[in-house]
Design a protein around this motif. Structure first.
Motif, PDB file in Angstrom:
ATOM      1  N   ASP A 166     -10.293   0.312 -12.059  1.00 20.12           N
ATOM      2  CA  ASP A 166      -8.770   0.244 -12.854  1.00 20.12           C
ATOM      3  C   ASP A 166      -8.778  -0.563 -14.166  1.00 20.12           C
ATOM      4  O   ASP A 166      -8.371  -0.080 -15.255  1.00 20.12           O
ATOM      5  N   ASP A 167     -10.046  -1.486 -14.138  1.00 17.69           N
ATOM      6  CA  ASP A 167     -10.086  -2.025 -15.483  1.00 17.69           C
ATOM      7  C   ASP A 167     -10.573  -1.025 -16.540  1.00 17.69           C
ATOM      8  O   ASP A 167     -10.167  -0.885 -17.507  1.00 17.69           O
ATOM      9  N   SER A 168     -11.484  -0.190 -16.029  1.00 21.69           N
ATOM     10  CA  SER A 168     -11.966   0.719 -17.048  1.00 21.69           C
ATOM     11  C   SER A 168     -10.922   1.715 -17.620  1.00 21.69           C
ATOM     12  O   SER A 168     -11.046   2.399 -18.716  1.00 21.69           O
ATOM     13  N   ARG A 169     -10.012   2.069 -16.631  1.00 19.32           N
ATOM     14  CA  ARG A 169      -8.845   2.819 -16.952  1.00 19.32           C
ATOM     15  C   ARG A 169      -7.565   2.069 -17.766  1.00 19.32           C
ATOM     16  O   ARG A 169      -6.700   2.689 -18.196  1.00 19.32           O
ATOM     17  N   ASN A 170      -8.048   0.946 -18.040  1.00 21.08           N
ATOM     18  CA  ASN A 170      -7.045   0.054 -18.716  1.00 21.08           C
ATOM     19  C   ASN A 170      -5.791  -0.202 -17.796  1.00 21.08           C
ATOM     20  O   ASN A 170      -4.714  -0.290 -18.441  1.00 21.08           O
ATOM     21  N   LEU A 171      -5.930  -0.155 -16.554  1.00 20.39           N
ATOM     22  CA  LEU A 171      -4.804  -0.239 -15.438  1.00 20.39           C
ATOM     23  C   LEU A 171      -4.872  -2.006 -15.149  1.00 20.39           C
ATOM     24  O   LEU A 171      -5.924  -2.163 -14.569  1.00 20.39           O
ATOM     25  N   TYR A 172      -3.824  -2.554 -15.467  1.00 20.70           N
ATOM     26  CA  TYR A 172      -4.028  -4.019 -15.182  1.00 20.70           C
ATOM     27  C   TYR A 172      -3.897  -4.245 -13.646  1.00 20.70           C
ATOM     28  O   TYR A 172      -3.212  -3.511 -12.841  1.00 20.70           O
ATOM     29  N   ASN A 173      -4.757  -5.146 -13.023  1.00 21.18           N
ATOM     30  CA  ASN A 173      -4.724  -5.383 -11.893  1.00 21.18           C
ATOM     31  C   ASN A 173      -4.946  -7.051 -11.525  1.00 21.18           C
ATOM     32  O   ASN A 173      -6.284  -7.398 -11.945  1.00 21.18           O
ATOM     33  N   MET A 174      -4.102  -7.537 -11.069  1.00 21.11           N
ATOM     34  CA  MET A 174      -4.051  -9.250 -10.771  1.00 21.11           C
ATOM     35  C   MET A 174      -5.129  -9.329  -9.789  1.00 21.11           C
ATOM     36  O   MET A 174      -5.224  -8.669  -8.802  1.00 21.11           O
ATOM     37  N   LYS A 226      -6.551  12.803  13.517  1.00 21.96           N
ATOM     38  CA  LYS A 226      -6.070  14.213  13.266  1.00 21.96           C
ATOM     39  C   LYS A 226      -4.728  14.237  13.574  1.00 21.96           C
ATOM     40  O   LYS A 226      -4.090  15.434  13.745  1.00 21.96           O
ATOM     41  N   ASP A 227      -3.648  13.110  13.439  1.00 22.42           N
ATOM     42  CA  ASP A 227      -2.587  13.162  13.840  1.00 22.42           C
ATOM     43  C   ASP A 227      -1.689  13.692  12.750  1.00 22.42           C
ATOM     44  O   ASP A 227      -1.966  14.000  11.496  1.00 22.42           O
ATOM     45  N   LYS A 228      -0.382  13.948  12.987  1.00 18.39           N
ATOM     46  CA  LYS A 228       0.526  14.164  11.966  1.00 18.39           C
ATOM     47  C   LYS A 228       1.375  13.285  11.798  1.00 18.39           C
ATOM     48  O   LYS A 228       1.426  12.211  12.653  1.00 18.39           O
ATOM     49  N   PHE A 229       1.889  12.800  10.500  1.00 19.99           N
ATOM     50  CA  PHE A 229       2.853  11.575  10.350  1.00 19.99           C
ATOM     51  C   PHE A 229       4.097  12.112   9.916  1.00 19.99           C
ATOM     52  O   PHE A 229       4.273  12.937   9.089  1.00 19.99           O
ATOM     53  N   ALA A 230       5.041  11.193  10.275  1.00 23.78           N
ATOM     54  CA  ALA A 230       6.383  11.112   9.723  1.00 23.78           C
ATOM     55  C   ALA A 230       6.776  10.280   8.605  1.00 23.78           C
ATOM     56  O   ALA A 230       7.619  10.614   7.888  1.00 23.78           O
ATOM     57  N   PHE A 231       6.021   9.110   8.593  1.00 22.72           N
ATOM     58  CA  PHE A 231       6.292   7.969   7.674  1.00 22.72           C
ATOM     59  C   PHE A 231       4.783   7.351   7.556  1.00 22.72           C
ATOM     60  O   PHE A 231       4.124   7.115   8.215  1.00 22.72           O
ATOM     61  N   VAL A 232       4.854   7.185   6.050  1.00 24.28           N
ATOM     62  CA  VAL A 232       3.400   6.576   5.691  1.00 24.28           C
ATOM     63  C   VAL A 232       3.865   5.635   4.592  1.00 24.28           C
ATOM     64  O   VAL A 232       4.505   6.075   3.627  1.00 24.28           O
ATOM     65  N   ARG A 233       3.343   4.249   4.707  1.00 22.49           N
ATOM     66  CA  ARG A 233       3.544   3.378   3.367  1.00 22.49           C
ATOM     67  C   ARG A 233       2.251   3.112   3.001  1.00 22.49           C
ATOM     68  O   ARG A 233       1.341   2.351   3.729  1.00 22.49           O
ATOM     69  N   LEU A 234       2.008   3.391   1.752  1.00 25.53           N
ATOM     70  CA  LEU A 234       0.513   2.824   0.983  1.00 25.53           C
ATOM     71  C   LEU A 234       0.942   1.585   0.136  1.00 25.53           C
ATOM     72  O   LEU A 234       1.899   1.820  -0.541  1.00 25.53           O
ATOM     73  N   ASP A 235       0.159   0.659   0.499  1.00 22.02           N
ATOM     74  CA  ASP A 235       0.296  -0.620  -0.283  1.00 22.02           C
ATOM     75  C   ASP A 235      -1.047  -1.107  -0.440  1.00 22.02           C
ATOM     76  O   ASP A 235      -1.437  -2.124   0.080  1.00 22.02           O
ATOM     77  N   MET A 236      -1.867  -0.506  -1.246  1.00 20.27           N
ATOM     78  CA  MET A 236      -3.379  -0.647  -1.633  1.00 20.27           C
ATOM     79  C   MET A 236      -3.431  -1.149  -3.102  1.00 20.27           C
ATOM     80  O   MET A 236      -4.636  -1.437  -3.383  1.00 20.27           O
ATOM     81  N   ASP A 237      -2.291  -1.349  -3.827  1.00 23.15           N
ATOM     82  CA  ASP A 237      -2.163  -1.944  -5.081  1.00 23.15           C
ATOM     83  C   ASP A 237      -3.175  -1.058  -6.283  1.00 23.15           C
ATOM     84  O   ASP A 237      -2.668  -1.071  -7.217  1.00 23.15           O
ATOM     85  N   LEU A 238      -4.165  -0.403  -5.818  1.00 21.36           N
ATOM     86  CA  LEU A 238      -5.101  -0.102  -7.039  1.00 21.36           C
ATOM     87  C   LEU A 238      -4.871   1.434  -6.853  1.00 21.36           C
ATOM     88  O   LEU A 238      -4.847   1.846  -5.974  1.00 21.36           O
ATOM     89  N   TYR A 239      -5.689   2.143  -7.977  1.00 21.64           N
ATOM     90  CA  TYR A 239      -5.318   3.391  -8.371  1.00 21.64           C
ATOM     91  C   TYR A 239      -6.074   4.316  -7.218  1.00 21.64           C
ATOM     92  O   TYR A 239      -5.627   5.044  -6.499  1.00 21.64           O
ATOM     93  N   ASN A 251       1.975  -6.717 -11.779  1.00 27.50           N
ATOM     94  CA  ASN A 251       0.644  -6.997 -11.362  1.00 27.50           C
ATOM     95  C   ASN A 251      -0.293  -5.862 -11.086  1.00 27.50           C
ATOM     96  O   ASN A 251      -1.571  -6.157 -11.084  1.00 27.50           O
ATOM     97  N   PHE A 252       0.002  -4.583 -10.969  1.00 32.48           N
ATOM     98  CA  PHE A 252      -0.938  -3.544 -10.490  1.00 32.48           C
ATOM     99  C   PHE A 252      -0.550  -2.422 -10.875  1.00 32.48           C
ATOM    100  O   PHE A 252       0.605  -1.543 -10.589  1.00 32.48           O
ATOM    101  N   ASP A 253      -0.922  -1.927 -12.234  1.00 27.49           N
ATOM    102  CA  ASP A 253      -0.573  -0.698 -12.656  1.00 27.49           C
ATOM    103  C   ASP A 253      -0.900   0.403 -12.038  1.00 27.49           C
ATOM    104  O   ASP A 253      -0.548   1.712 -12.227  1.00 27.49           O
ATOM    105  N   GLY A 254      -2.161   0.322 -11.321  1.00 24.11           N
ATOM    106  CA  GLY A 254      -2.781   1.572 -10.682  1.00 24.11           C
ATOM    107  C   GLY A 254      -1.776   2.139  -9.552  1.00 24.11           C
ATOM    108  O   GLY A 254      -1.939   3.564  -9.772  1.00 24.11           O
ATOM    109  N   ALA A 255      -0.908   1.550  -8.957  1.00 20.67           N
ATOM    110  CA  ALA A 255      -0.276   2.468  -8.124  1.00 20.67           C
ATOM    111  C   ALA A 255       0.720   3.389  -8.625  1.00 20.67           C
ATOM    112  O   ALA A 255       0.924   4.492  -8.139  1.00 20.67           O
ATOM    113  N   ARG A 256       1.518   2.952  -9.680  1.00 24.65           N
ATOM    114  CA  ARG A 256       2.178   3.822 -10.314  1.00 24.65           C
ATOM    115  C   ARG A 256       1.449   4.927 -11.019  1.00 24.65           C
ATOM    116  O   ARG A 256       1.836   6.041 -10.997  1.00 24.65           O
ATOM    117  N   ALA A 257       0.347   4.800 -11.873  1.00 29.09           N
ATOM    118  CA  ALA A 257      -0.541   5.781 -12.289  1.00 29.09           C
ATOM    119  C   ALA A 257      -0.977   6.633 -11.033  1.00 29.09           C
ATOM    120  O   ALA A 257      -1.004   8.171 -11.401  1.00 29.09           O
TER     121      ALA A 257
END
Length: 134
Positions: free
Chosen positions: A12-20, A57-70, A99-105
């Motif tokens: 993320d740093d090398s991509r100029n994506l700020y991460n706290m 190998k499951d199927k999913f109806a809802f997933v929440r990703l909160d890992m902050d980095l790209y 605090n974390f530009d990677g998620a949006r990118a």
């Protein structure tokens, strides 16, 4: 449970994506389960994502990703998107976080590659939702 992967932060740093630089390593499976409404229905996969998805190998109806980095967010989108049920939702947290530009990118890159849209939610750090079409 061990905090951020330093390699992910450096990329993320090398991509100029700020991460706290936050230390999330002071947690445990017990702490996490104590916060869950139905801990008996939770399955913890301890380790680095996406390695923790091996043999799921499951199927999913809802997933929440909160890992902050790209890299982990992008890997999560790549992994879960083809496993989603029609009408399901993927939520990506921190898409408007200062605090974390990677998620949006990662969200923007993934949606552009797949030619799909997303919706922003009016929550505290700007989660975005991908609806899996019917």
């Amino acid at each position: 449970f061990e905090g951020f992967n330093k390699d992910d932060q450096e990329r993320d740093d090398s991509r100029n994506l700020y991460n706290m630089k936050i230390d999330y390593s002071k947690t445990s499976e017990e702490l996490v389960l104590n916060r869950m409404y139905n801990p008996n229905k939770c399955v913890i996969k301890k380790g680095w994502f996406p390695e923790t998805t091996y043999n799921i190998k499951d199927k999913f109806a809802f997933v929440r990703l909160d890992m902050d980095l790209y890299d982990p967010i992008y890997a999560g989108l790549q992994y879960f998107y083809p496993l989603m049920e029609k009408g399901g939702y993927i939520v990506v947290h921190d898409c408007r976080s200062e605090n974390f530009d990677g998620a949006r990118a990662a969200l923007l890159d993934f949606c552009k590659e797949k030619n799909i849209g997303y919706m922003c939610m009016p929550d505290d750090l700007g989660s975005a939702v991908i609806n899996i079409g019917l």
